[in-house]
Design a protein around this motif. Structure first.
Motif, PDB file in Angstrom:
ATOM      1  N   MET A  70      30.285  49.821  27.833  1.00 42.18           N
ATOM      2  CA  MET A  70      29.228  49.103  28.731  1.00 42.18           C
ATOM      3  C   MET A  70      27.958  50.123  28.711  1.00 42.18           C
ATOM      4  SD  MET A  70      28.914  47.236  32.375  1.00 42.18           S
ATOM      5  CE  MET A  70      30.102  45.968  32.036  1.00 42.18           C
ATOM      6  N   SER A  71      26.733  49.045  28.235  1.00 42.76           N
ATOM      7  CA  SER A  71      25.363  50.362  28.316  1.00 42.76           C
ATOM      8  C   SER A  71      24.942  50.384  29.574  1.00 42.76           C
ATOM      9  CB  SER A  71      24.556  49.665  27.395  1.00 42.76           C
ATOM     10  OG  SER A  71      24.164  48.417  27.744  1.00 42.76           O
ATOM     11  N   VAL A  72      23.908  51.250  29.947  1.00 39.59           N
ATOM     12  CA  VAL A  72      23.349  51.402  31.071  1.00 39.59           C
ATOM     13  C   VAL A  72      22.751  50.029  31.616  1.00 39.59           C
ATOM     14  CG1 VAL A  72      21.670  52.507  32.365  1.00 39.59           C
ATOM     15  CG2 VAL A  72      23.048  53.950  31.081  1.00 39.59           C
ATOM     16  N   TRP A  73      22.078  49.440  30.460  1.00 35.29           N
ATOM     17  CA  TRP A  73      21.209  48.314  30.781  1.00 35.29           C
ATOM     18  C   TRP A  73      22.264  47.170  31.283  1.00 35.29           C
ATOM     19  CZ3 TRP A  73      16.595  48.907  31.779  1.00 35.29           C
ATOM     20  CH2 TRP A  73      15.909  49.894  31.238  1.00 35.29           C
ATOM     21  N   ASP A  74      23.482  46.870  30.580  1.00 33.12           N
ATOM     22  CA  ASP A  74      24.688  45.971  30.851  1.00 33.12           C
ATOM     23  C   ASP A  74      24.850  46.575  32.465  1.00 33.12           C
ATOM     24  OD1 ASP A  74      24.333  44.825  28.277  1.00 33.12           O
ATOM     25  OD2 ASP A  74      26.109  46.049  27.762  1.00 33.12           O
ATOM     26  N   GLU A  75      25.031  47.453  32.847  1.00 33.55           N
ATOM     27  CA  GLU A  75      25.426  47.841  34.227  1.00 33.55           C
ATOM     28  C   GLU A  75      24.272  47.336  35.106  1.00 33.55           C
ATOM     29  OE1 GLU A  75      26.880  51.898  34.362  1.00 33.55           O
ATOM     30  OE2 GLU A  75      28.338  51.653  32.891  1.00 33.55           O
ATOM     31  N   LEU A  76      23.173  47.721  34.834  1.00 35.35           N
ATOM     32  CA  LEU A  76      22.132  47.447  35.685  1.00 35.35           C
ATOM     33  C   LEU A  76      21.825  45.753  35.723  1.00 35.35           C
ATOM     34  CD1 LEU A  76      19.558  48.229  37.246  1.00 35.35           C
ATOM     35  CD2 LEU A  76      18.105  48.330  35.047  1.00 35.35           C
ATOM     36  N   ARG A  77      21.959  45.048  34.804  1.00 33.33           N
ATOM     37  CA  ARG A  77      22.226  43.545  34.951  1.00 33.33           C
ATOM     38  C   ARG A  77      22.863  42.986  35.870  1.00 33.33           C
ATOM     39  NH1 ARG A  77      19.912  43.775  29.881  1.00 33.33           N
ATOM     40  NH2 ARG A  77      21.723  43.898  28.732  1.00 33.33           N
ATOM     41  N   GLN A  78      24.455  43.655  35.523  1.00 42.00           N
ATOM     42  CA  GLN A  78      25.497  43.433  36.458  1.00 42.00           C
ATOM     43  C   GLN A  78      25.213  43.925  38.101  1.00 42.00           C
ATOM     44  OE1 GLN A  78      29.123  45.139  35.526  1.00 42.00           O
ATOM     45  NE2 GLN A  78      30.261  43.796  36.990  1.00 42.00           N
ATOM     46  N   LEU A  79      24.583  44.656  38.281  1.00 36.76           N
ATOM     47  CA  LEU A  79      24.197  45.048  39.491  1.00 36.76           C
ATOM     48  C   LEU A  79      23.207  44.232  40.276  1.00 36.76           C
ATOM     49  CD1 LEU A  79      24.248  47.077  42.093  1.00 36.76           C
ATOM     50  CD2 LEU A  79      22.439  48.323  40.883  1.00 36.76           C
ATOM     51  N   LEU A  80      22.205  43.969  39.319  1.00 36.94           N
ATOM     52  CA  LEU A  80      21.157  43.087  39.861  1.00 36.94           C
ATOM     53  C   LEU A  80      21.491  41.491  39.997  1.00 36.94           C
ATOM     54  CD1 LEU A  80      18.206  44.166  37.806  1.00 36.94           C
ATOM     55  CD2 LEU A  80      18.615  44.675  40.293  1.00 36.94           C
ATOM     56  N   ALA A  81      22.633  41.265  39.202  1.00 33.01           N
ATOM     57  CA  ALA A  81      22.939  39.805  39.494  1.00 33.01           C
ATOM     58  C   ALA A  81      24.226  39.574  40.514  1.00 33.01           C
ATOM     59  CB  ALA A  81      23.748  39.284  38.226  1.00 33.01           C
ATOM     60  N   THR A  82      24.469  40.429  41.400  1.00 33.57           N
ATOM     61  CA  THR A  82      25.515  40.705  42.386  1.00 33.57           C
ATOM     62  C   THR A  82      25.309  39.430  43.316  1.00 33.57           C
ATOM     63  OG1 THR A  82      25.186  42.871  42.562  1.00 33.57           O
ATOM     64  CG2 THR A  82      26.492  41.854  44.423  1.00 33.57           C
ATOM     65  N   ASP A  83      26.282  38.807  43.612  1.00 31.28           N
ATOM     66  CA  ASP A  83      26.691  37.498  44.348  1.00 31.28           C
ATOM     67  C   ASP A  83      26.100  37.891  45.758  1.00 31.28           C
ATOM     68  OD1 ASP A  83      27.591  35.153  45.981  1.00 31.28           O
ATOM     69  OD2 ASP A  83      28.770  34.653  44.239  1.00 31.28           O
ATOM     70  N   PRO A  84      25.119  36.875  46.485  1.00 28.24           N
ATOM     71  CA  PRO A  84      24.930  37.378  47.813  1.00 28.24           C
ATOM     72  C   PRO A  84      26.226  37.142  48.594  1.00 28.24           C
ATOM     73  CG  PRO A  84      23.833  35.219  46.919  1.00 28.24           C
ATOM     74  CD  PRO A  84      24.654  35.737  45.656  1.00 28.24           C
ATOM     75  N   GLN A  85      27.153  36.627  48.399  1.00 33.74           N
ATOM     76  CA  GLN A  85      28.258  36.436  49.064  1.00 33.74           C
ATOM     77  C   GLN A  85      29.253  37.686  49.223  1.00 33.74           C
ATOM     78  OE1 GLN A  85      30.614  33.153  48.552  1.00 33.74           O
ATOM     79  NE2 GLN A  85      29.111  31.568  48.979  1.00 33.74           N
ATOM     80  N   GLY A 130      36.328  37.378  46.593  1.00 31.48           N
ATOM     81  CA  GLY A 130      36.536  36.759  45.001  1.00 31.48           C
ATOM     82  C   GLY A 130      35.014  37.308  44.431  1.00 31.48           C
ATOM     83  N   ALA A 131      34.112  37.196  45.038  1.00 30.77           N
ATOM     84  CA  ALA A 131      32.691  37.355  44.419  1.00 30.77           C
ATOM     85  C   ALA A 131      32.594  38.993  44.295  1.00 30.77           C
ATOM     86  CB  ALA A 131      31.489  37.294  45.401  1.00 30.77           C
ATOM     87  N   HIS A 132      33.059  39.874  45.098  1.00 31.59           N
ATOM     88  CA  HIS A 132      33.065  41.088  44.987  1.00 31.59           C
ATOM     89  C   HIS A 132      33.966  41.547  43.654  1.00 31.59           C
ATOM     90  CE1 HIS A 132      32.339  45.369  45.716  1.00 31.59           C
ATOM     91  NE2 HIS A 132      33.613  45.588  45.647  1.00 31.59           N
ATOM     92  N   LEU A 133      35.132  41.056  43.662  1.00 38.78           N
ATOM     93  CA  LEU A 133      36.088  41.418  42.558  1.00 38.78           C
ATOM     94  C   LEU A 133      35.364  40.980  41.228  1.00 38.78           C
ATOM     95  CD1 LEU A 133      39.615  40.518  44.356  1.00 38.78           C
ATOM     96  CD2 LEU A 133      38.412  42.951  43.945  1.00 38.78           C
ATOM     97  N   ALA A 134      34.685  39.942  41.334  1.00 34.37           N
ATOM     98  CA  ALA A 134      34.265  39.511  39.962  1.00 34.37           C
ATOM     99  C   ALA A 134      32.927  40.349  39.561  1.00 34.37           C
ATOM    100  CB  ALA A 134      33.427  38.071  40.221  1.00 34.37           C
ATOM    101  N   GLY A 135      32.355  41.246  40.440  1.00 41.58           N
ATOM    102  CA  GLY A 135      31.317  41.841  40.046  1.00 41.58           C
ATOM    103  C   GLY A 135      31.453  43.480  40.172  1.00 41.58           C
ATOM    104  N   CYS A 136      32.638  43.862  40.548  1.00 39.29           N
ATOM    105  CA  CYS A 136      32.830  45.359  40.840  1.00 39.29           C
ATOM    106  C   CYS A 136      34.174  45.769  39.842  1.00 39.29           C
ATOM    107  CB  CYS A 136      33.209  45.623  42.312  1.00 39.29           C
ATOM    108  SG  CYS A 136      33.375  47.321  42.639  1.00 39.29           S
ATOM    109  N   PRO A 137      33.959  46.256  38.790  1.00 40.68           N
ATOM    110  CA  PRO A 137      34.965  46.752  37.728  1.00 40.68           C
ATOM    111  C   PRO A 137      36.295  47.517  38.493  1.00 40.68           C
ATOM    112  CG  PRO A 137      33.193  46.608  36.630  1.00 40.68           C
ATOM    113  CD  PRO A 137      32.669  46.490  37.998  1.00 40.68           C
ATOM    114  N   PRO A 138      35.770  48.576  39.238  1.00 36.77           N
ATOM    115  CA  PRO A 138      36.701  49.412  39.891  1.00 36.77           C
ATOM    116  C   PRO A 138      37.666  48.919  40.719  1.00 36.77           C
ATOM    117  CG  PRO A 138      34.729  50.589  39.649  1.00 36.77           C
ATOM    118  CD  PRO A 138      34.199  49.219  39.305  1.00 36.77           C
ATOM    119  N   CYS A 139      36.981  47.747  41.670  1.00 38.64           N
ATOM    120  CA  CYS A 139      37.768  47.243  42.765  1.00 38.64           C
ATOM    121  C   CYS A 139      38.557  46.123  42.012  1.00 38.64           C
ATOM    122  CB  CYS A 139      36.829  46.797  43.634  1.00 38.64           C
ATOM    123  SG  CYS A 139      36.184  47.911  44.828  1.00 38.64           S
TER     124      CYS A 139
END
Length: 75
Positions: free
Chosen positions: A1-16, A48-57
């Motif tokens: 995963m590139s830095v840009w992919d990781e940044l996009r994932q971070l910015l797309a974090t579900d507000p829940q 569920g939202a966190h597990l969808a967006g946090c690969p380590p968890c």
């Protein structure tokens, strides 16, 4: 995963998103709901939202689910 992919994932974090600390404190319940045939995302949408967006968890969760599955198979 590139830095840009990781940044996009971070910015797309579900507000829940419950966050790492909250998820870690209740992920065992999330796994138990799943192993009992329930829908853990419906019961705990923030986790569920966190597990969808946090690969380590999510990786830790998958390991826990596998451990629960193996324990149930031994009984």
């Amino acid at each position: 995963m590139s830095v840009w992919d990781e940044l996009r994932q971070l910015l797309a974090t579900d507000p829940q998103d419950a966050g790492c600390a909250e998820t870690f404190s209740v992920v065992h319940r999330f796994a138990e709901i799943l192993s009992a045939g329930g829908d853990p995302v419906a019961v705990m949408p923030g986790v569920g939202a966190h597990l969808a967006g946090c690969p380590p968890c999510a990786e830790d969760y998958r390991g826990l689910v596998e451990a629960v599955r193996l324990e149930a198979a031994q009984q």
